[in-house]
Design an enzyme around this catalytic site. Structure first.
Site, mmCIF file in Angstrom:
data_model
loop_
_atom_site.group_PDB
_atom_site.id
_atom_site.type_symbol
_atom_site.label_atom_id
_atom_site.label_comp_id
_atom_site.label_asym_id
_atom_site.label_seq_id
_atom_site.Cartn_x
_atom_site.Cartn_y
_atom_site.Cartn_z
ATOM 1 N N GLN A 34 4.409 2.427 0.870
ATOM 2 C CA GLN A 34 3.361 2.271 1.875
ATOM 3 C C GLN A 34 3.959 2.397 3.263
ATOM 4 O O GLN A 34 5.166 2.212 3.447
ATOM 5 C CB GLN A 34 2.721 0.882 1.782
ATOM 6 N N ALA A 80 -4.453 -3.451 12.299
ATOM 7 C CA ALA A 80 -3.435 -3.235 11.264
ATOM 8 C C ALA A 80 -3.958 -2.160 10.334
ATOM 9 O O ALA A 80 -5.172 -1.975 10.198
ATOM 10 C CB ALA A 80 -3.178 -4.513 10.486
ATOM 11 N N TRP A 112 -4.493 -7.359 -5.984
ATOM 12 C CA TRP A 112 -3.101 -6.945 -6.142
ATOM 13 C C TRP A 112 -2.512 -7.516 -7.427
ATOM 14 O O TRP A 112 -2.185 -8.706 -7.497
ATOM 15 C CB TRP A 112 -2.272 -7.430 -4.941
ATOM 16 N N ARG A 124 3.126 -2.798 -8.059
ATOM 17 C CA ARG A 124 1.872 -3.316 -8.631
ATOM 18 C C ARG A 124 1.979 -3.305 -10.154
ATOM 19 O O ARG A 124 2.379 -2.292 -10.739
ATOM 20 C CB ARG A 124 0.674 -2.451 -8.214
ATOM 21 N N VAL A 174 -7.975 -8.852 7.542
ATOM 22 C CA VAL A 174 -8.573 -8.159 8.693
ATOM 23 C C VAL A 174 -10.062 -8.492 8.776
ATOM 24 O O VAL A 174 -10.711 -8.799 7.787
ATOM 25 C CB VAL A 174 -8.402 -6.617 8.601
ATOM 26 N N HIS A 206 2.362 -5.195 -1.239
ATOM 27 C CA HIS A 206 2.025 -4.347 -0.086
ATOM 28 C C HIS A 206 3.033 -4.625 1.027
ATOM 29 O O HIS A 206 3.855 -5.540 0.900
ATOM 30 C CB HIS A 206 0.578 -4.564 0.395
HETATM 31 N N1 PHE Z 1 -2.232 -4.118 2.507
HETATM 32 C C1 PHE Z 1 -3.422 -3.394 2.138
HETATM 33 C C2 PHE Z 1 -3.231 -2.865 0.700
HETATM 34 O O1 PHE Z 1 -2.146 -2.741 0.268
HETATM 35 C C3 PHE Z 1 -3.713 -2.267 3.080
HETATM 36 C C4 PHE Z 1 -4.090 -2.740 4.451
HETATM 37 C C5 PHE Z 1 -3.125 -2.951 5.407
HETATM 38 C C6 PHE Z 1 -5.416 -2.991 4.766
HETATM 39 C C7 PHE Z 1 -3.456 -3.389 6.673
HETATM 40 C C8 PHE Z 1 -5.773 -3.422 6.011
HETATM 41 C C9 PHE Z 1 -4.795 -3.631 6.940
HETATM 42 O O2 PHE Z 1 -4.173 -2.565 0.024
#
Ligand code: PHE
Length: 354
Positions: free
Chosen positions: A218, A322, A153, A204, A261, A178
């Site tokens: 998002q 998630a 990120w 970003r 995750v 995010h």
């Molecule tokens: N937050 C991650 C992204 O922006 C996306 C994501 C969210 C992945 C939740 C897994 C679980 O790239």
């Protein structure tokens, strides 16, 4: 003939004209005063040749003025009468002027549609701040300082004048990269079981191109309970895409990596343009999925135990899934939009198509 006769005649004409009710009455008066043969003014003018040179010298210019003034008075009156007529003639059956009505931006439409679908599946919609702390955006999501995963990120860090912010690194501020920090914020305040989605704007620090924007949207998803499983995730997400694209649509889960995750997944849907075949009906290559037959639409996975711990949950008692999807990406697929920058171009030719 005296000069006072002329003044009197002008007086008379003026009174008659202001009493005239319509164009017809006005025409009668015109004949009566200015008529070529027997008009009152004309008759006076015709007497000029019989007058003495002296008389002509004063009466000539006086009569000319009378004639000119009378003519002006007639055309003024004609204007008044026809103007009044126009004002009276309002055609109430004419259609009114159309006031242009605005409409929703395509992103707003898709976001609302996504909200509706999840609300119908008993999810709640929550939001979080766009200016985040390093703690919520990274640390609590199992992305500690100096962890290489932070490179995933590119971040806009905020300068701050406050002494406290400069010294305590954990409190450094940034524009959230995010919507995942809202996972932590929500879990800190609520007890499971629950299921939420979090729509929101993210940032970003990247170069823009047809598929990347500096700011975009998002929708985060989080479902936590005693026994929430990957199978639950697969059902929810299959149902979601079915409702969003209004048809049965195959999905594919691929292993991937996100620090928050375990396991991490990438979700693909069968290409909506070629139906997953990679080729169009005319045999041409499908450009939407680049002939792969699949479209990558979201990152997901089972919530990492460290994330539960950071939010004050006991990871031995709970599990959950998630996911995070890019709103523009979904809208681009749904409406066949070739370039993400169009959403923010402010170009009415684009906006008006939705
Ligand atoms: N937050 C991650 C992204 O922006 C996306 C994501 C969210 C992945 C939740 C897994 C679980 O790239």
């Amino acid at each position: 003939m005296k000069k006072t006769d002329i003044t009197q005649l002008y007086q008379e004409i003026s009174e008659q004209l202001s009493a005239a009710k319509d164009a017809q009455a006005l025409e009668a008066l015109r004949v009566r005063y200015l008529g070529r043969k027997d008009g009152e003014v004309t008759k006076l003018v015709k007497q000029l040749p019989q007058m003495s040179v002296e008389e002509r010298r004063t009466m000539g210019p006086a009569l000319n003025t009378l004639k000119r003034d009378a003519e002006a008075l007639f055309s003024e009156t004609l204007e008044r009468l026809s103007g009044a007529k126009k004002k009276r003639a309002i055609d109430v059956t004419m259609p009114g002027k159309k006031i242009p009505v605005g409409h929703l931006h395509p992103l707003t439409r898709v976001e609302r549609e996504i909200r509706e679908i999840f609300l119908a599946m008993n999810f709640s919609v929550v939001e979080g701040p766009e200016v985040e702390s390093e703690h919520y955006n990274f640390d609590a999501l199992n992305i500690p300082k100096d962890h290489p995963a932070r490179d995933m990120w590119d971040t806009f860090w905020l300068k701050t004048n406050s002494k406290e912010h400069q010294t305590k690194r954990a409190e450094r501020l940034l524009l959230r990269t995010h919507t995942s920090p809202v996972q932590i914020r929500y879990m800190e305040q609520h007890k499971p079981p629950f299921q939420i989605i979090v729509p929101g704007r993210v940032f970003r620090y990247e170069a823009t191109d047809a598929s990347h924007e500096v700011n975009f949207y998002q929708v985060e998803g989080l479902m936590v309970g005693k026994d929430v499983s990957l199978a639950n995730f697969k059902f929810v997400i299959t149902e979601f895409f079915k409702r969003l694209f209004k048809k049965d649509i195959a999905i594919r889960l691929r292993p991937s990596y996100f620090p928050f995750v375990e396991p991490g997944l990438e979700v693909d849907v069968a290409c909506v343009k070629c139906g997953g075949k990679g080729r169009l009906r005319d045999g041409g290559a499908c450009t939407l999925c680049k002939e792969s037959g699949w479209l990558e639409v979201m990152g997901a996975g089972m919530v990492h135990p460290h994330v539960f711990e950071a939010a004050g949950y006991n990871p031995r008692e709970l599990q959950g899934f998630a996911f995070g999807l890019g709103l523009e990406r979904i809208a681009m697929i749904k409406y066949n939009i070739p370039d993400i920058r169009l959403f923010y171009s402010g170009d009415l030719r684009f906006i008006k198509q939705f």
